[in-house]
Design a protein around this motif. Structure first.
Motif, PDB file in Angstrom:
ATOM      1  N   ILE A  85       0.818  -1.213   0.000  1.00 49.78           N
ATOM      2  CA  ILE A  85       0.000   0.000   0.000  1.00 49.78           C
ATOM      3  C   ILE A  85       0.858   1.271   0.000  1.00 49.78           C
ATOM      4  N   LEU A  86       2.130   1.139   0.391  1.00 53.29           N
ATOM      5  CA  LEU A  86       2.993   2.317   0.430  1.00 53.29           C
ATOM      6  C   LEU A  86       3.167   2.940  -0.951  1.00 53.29           C
ATOM      7  N   ASP A  87       3.233   2.081  -1.966  1.00 54.60           N
ATOM      8  CA  ASP A  87       3.399   2.612  -3.315  1.00 54.60           C
ATOM      9  C   ASP A  87       2.183   3.433  -3.725  1.00 54.60           C
ATOM     10  N   ASP A  88       1.004   2.993  -3.273  1.00 55.44           N
ATOM     11  CA  ASP A  88      -0.210   3.745  -3.591  1.00 55.44           C
ATOM     12  C   ASP A  88      -0.217   5.104  -2.894  1.00 55.44           C
ATOM     13  N   TYR A  89       0.298   5.152  -1.650  1.00 57.43           N
ATOM     14  CA  TYR A  89       0.412   6.445  -0.976  1.00 57.43           C
ATOM     15  C   TYR A  89       1.427   7.327  -1.700  1.00 57.43           C
TER      16      TYR A  89
ATOM     17  N   SER B 224      19.589  -4.785  -0.677  1.00 61.18           N
ATOM     18  CA  SER B 224      18.984  -3.861  -1.644  1.00 61.18           C
ATOM     19  C   SER B 224      17.512  -3.626  -1.329  1.00 61.18           C
ATOM     20  N   ASP B 225      16.796  -4.693  -0.921  1.00 58.77           N
ATOM     21  CA  ASP B 225      15.382  -4.543  -0.570  1.00 58.77           C
ATOM     22  C   ASP B 225      15.219  -3.738   0.718  1.00 58.77           C
ATOM     23  N   ALA B 226      16.110  -3.973   1.676  1.00 63.32           N
ATOM     24  CA  ALA B 226      16.043  -3.233   2.939  1.00 63.32           C
ATOM     25  C   ALA B 226      16.254  -1.741   2.709  1.00 63.32           C
ATOM     26  N   GLN B 227      17.158  -1.396   1.805  1.00 59.04           N
ATOM     27  CA  GLN B 227      17.413   0.005   1.497  1.00 59.04           C
ATOM     28  C   GLN B 227      16.182   0.658   0.874  1.00 59.04           C
ATOM     29  N   ILE B 228      15.522  -0.065  -0.013  1.00 61.52           N
ATOM     30  CA  ILE B 228      14.321   0.478  -0.646  1.00 61.52           C
ATOM     31  C   ILE B 228      13.212   0.651   0.372  1.00 61.52           C
ATOM     32  N   LEU B 229      13.086  -0.300   1.291  1.00 63.97           N
ATOM     33  CA  LEU B 229      12.080  -0.160   2.348  1.00 63.97           C
ATOM     34  C   LEU B 229      12.338   1.088   3.180  1.00 63.97           C
ATOM     35  N   ALA B 230      13.616   1.345   3.465  1.00 61.80           N
ATOM     36  CA  ALA B 230      13.956   2.548   4.229  1.00 61.80           C
ATOM     37  C   ALA B 230      13.558   3.803   3.461  1.00 61.80           C
ATOM     38  N   GLU B 231      13.770   3.800   2.148  1.00 63.77           N
ATOM     39  CA  GLU B 231      13.397   4.949   1.327  1.00 63.77           C
ATOM     40  C   GLU B 231      11.882   5.143   1.303  1.00 63.77           C
ATOM     41  N   LEU B 232      11.134   4.044   1.466  1.00 63.51           N
ATOM     42  CA  LEU B 232       9.681   4.126   1.470  1.00 63.51           C
ATOM     43  C   LEU B 232       9.118   4.443   2.851  1.00 63.51           C
ATOM     44  N   GLY B 233       9.988   4.601   3.831  1.00 61.20           N
ATOM     45  CA  GLY B 233       9.530   4.980   5.162  1.00 61.20           C
ATOM     46  C   GLY B 233       9.254   3.829   6.102  1.00 61.20           C
TER      47      GLY B 233
END
Length: 217
Positions: free
Chosen positions: A53-57, A141-150
């Motif tokens: 749902i983060l991508d939708d926000y 790499s996935d953890a870094q993207i999660l951090a960027e998504l908050g």
């Protein structure tokens, strides 16, 4: 759009596809009590975030007129597991939950928190007598993207057992009567995720249930 921005966007979308139907724990405390015979009690208290749902926000797709419905859909998905004792929305795909499950691992069995298609933690018993506890780990790499998504992942998980543990990666191990407590301090998505292997004892008063293939022989 410059090439760097385009590549970054592709990376974010790829990660969200990978994480579809995935719940991320945060601000949590979990515990597994596991006997040497395979009886278990699993509890979890903290937050769960529904990652897609983060991508939708981020794309401003969540509007006041559909936000409540989206939240309710996530709540319904969680409530499919009757082990949840509490599910309260905190907004933006985040829920405060309490979870409790008890059971006994048979000779060959897989059970999980939350469920197989969205599991954060698996309990697997094997024919050779091993019981393997494993939490899902993330690639850097996935953890870094999660951090960027908050997203964050902070909490503590414990396994208390009197069994014969032959492998683990716990942060701390403490004695507790005839048992030991294995403790994992999770500070971020890159922290080592819980992993423990125990060799079970056979309970003479309750033989392990045979597999279906053995019954049909």
């Amino acid at each position: 759009m410059v090439a760097g921005d385009w590549l970054k966007r592709i990376g974010v979308l790829a990660a969200l596809l990978l994480l579809s139907s995935c719940y991320i724990p945060d601000k949590f405390r979990g515990e597994l009590r596991l006997s040497k015979y395979g009886d278990y009690s699993l509890s979890f208290k903290g937050d769960l975030m529904f990652a897609p749902i983060l991508d939708d926000y981020r794309k401003n797709k969540i509007k006041p007129e559909n936000e409540a419905e989206r939240q309710e859909n996530i709540r319904r998905d969680l409530s499919r597991d009757i082990a949840f004792r509490k599910i309260e929305s905190k907004g933006k795909g985040r829920f405060s939950v309490e979870y409790e499950r008890v059971g006994r691992l048979e000779k060959v069995q897989l059970t999980s928190l939350i469920r197989r298609d969205a599991r954060m933690l698996s309990l697997r018993s094997m024919e050779n007598g091993a019981i393997v506890i494993r939490a899902n780990a993330m690639k850097p790499s996935d953890a870094q993207i999660l951090a960027e998504l908050g997203l964050n992942m902070e909490g503590e998980f414990r396994i208390t057992t009197d069994g014969n543990v032959v492998e683990h990666n716990a942060t701390v191990v403490k004695p507790f009567g005839t048992s030991k407590v294995y403790i994992w301090k999770i500070e971020n998505p890159l922290a080592p995720m819980p992993h423990l292997v125990m060799i079970r004892d056979i309970d003479p008063n309750r033989p392990l249930a045979p597999r279906a293939s053995e019954v049909n022989k």
